[in-house]
Design a protein around this motif. Structure first.
Motif, PDB file in Angstrom:
ATOM      1  N   ASP A 245       0.846  -1.181   0.000  1.00  0.00           N
ATOM      2  CA  ASP A 245       0.000   0.000   0.000  1.00  0.00           C
ATOM      3  C   ASP A 245       0.884   1.234   0.000  1.00  0.00           C
ATOM      4  O   ASP A 245       2.000   1.214   0.526  1.00  0.00           O
ATOM      5  CB  ASP A 245      -0.894   0.060   1.253  1.00  0.00           C
TER       6      ASP A 245
ATOM      7  N   ARG B  80      -2.145   3.110   4.880  1.00  0.00           N
ATOM      8  CA  ARG B  80      -1.211   2.075   4.433  1.00  0.00           C
ATOM      9  C   ARG B  80      -1.205   0.887   5.395  1.00  0.00           C
ATOM     10  O   ARG B  80      -1.195   1.053   6.599  1.00  0.00           O
ATOM     11  CB  ARG B  80       0.203   2.643   4.323  1.00  0.00           C
TER      12      ARG B  80
ATOM     13  N   SER C 142      -6.581   5.668  -0.708  1.00  0.00           N
ATOM     14  CA  SER C 142      -5.609   4.581  -0.585  1.00  0.00           C
ATOM     15  C   SER C 142      -5.197   4.123  -1.966  1.00  0.00           C
ATOM     16  O   SER C 142      -5.956   4.245  -2.928  1.00  0.00           O
ATOM     17  CB  SER C 142      -6.201   3.399   0.202  1.00  0.00           C
TER      18      SER C 142
END
Length: 200
Positions: free
Chosen positions: A95, A100, A180
């Motif tokens: 990520d 993350r 994200s």
């Protein structure tokens, strides 16, 4: 965790009907063991193209749904409804940016796919609250709008390797609308939509 990206081109006369079926099916899929996330997105650049974005706990959970009645219904209607499809199955690799997570444990024993298979072997999936991208990444991604949730978007890009995925994820995450960016390793990629044609 396993990611499935099912991209379908719908025959225009069946598009509304397919959306009705998809909306009716969503609660059943969400209730299945191991289903973490599922949404469908409409391409902003290609007419009548939808992306089903799914995250499953493991591949056993993902494949178990194929035994359900809805799979038989989908198979029956496929030739009439689908003008083409591309399915990518992947494992979470990394990520970048807000939210993350550490996927190192999931990477242990990760299947590498066919080393002679077609490139690219990675993709970046960025979840966003706005469709706009900066000029330096706009041509690299295809953007989709959620069918179920207003104001929700996904930007999807094929990349050559994990480092390229991190670099693109970082560029995407610099935009305030990106929530994200997931880097995923492709372990299966097939269908009737040509890979080059799948790009915006």
């Amino acid at each position: 965790m396993i990611v499935q990206l099912l991209e379908v081109s719908i025959a225009e006369r069946h598009f509304d009907r397919y959306l009705e079926l998809a909306i009716a099916l969503k609660p059943k899929l969400e209730a299945m063991p191991g289903c973490i996330f599922i949404d469908r997105f409409k391409s902003l650049s290609r007419k009548n193209v939808l992306l089903s974005y799914q995250i499953w706990r493991d591949d056993a959970c993902r494949t178990a749904r194929r035994a359900e009645d809805h799979h038989r219904v989908r198979t029956t209607d496929r030739k009439k409804i689908f003008a083409g499809y591309r399915v990518r199955v992947a494992r979470m690799a990394d990520d970048v940016g807000p939210g993350r997570q550490d996927w190192q444990a999931a990477r242990q024993g990760m299947a590498c796919g066919d080393p002679e298979g077609p490139m690219p072997r990675y993709a970046v999936v960025a979840e966003a609250i706005h469709p706009e991208l900066s000029a330096d990444v706009r041509e690299l991604c295809e953007s989709y709008q959620s069918v179920y949730r207003g104001g929700r978007f996904v930007h999807l890009a094929d990349v050559r390797d994990e480092q390229a995925g991190r670099d693109l994820g970082q560029q995407l995450s610099e935009g305030s609308a990106i929530e994200s960016s997931h880097i995923v390793k492709i372990i299966r990629d097939d269908g009737t939509i040509e890979r080059d044609a799948a790009q915006p």
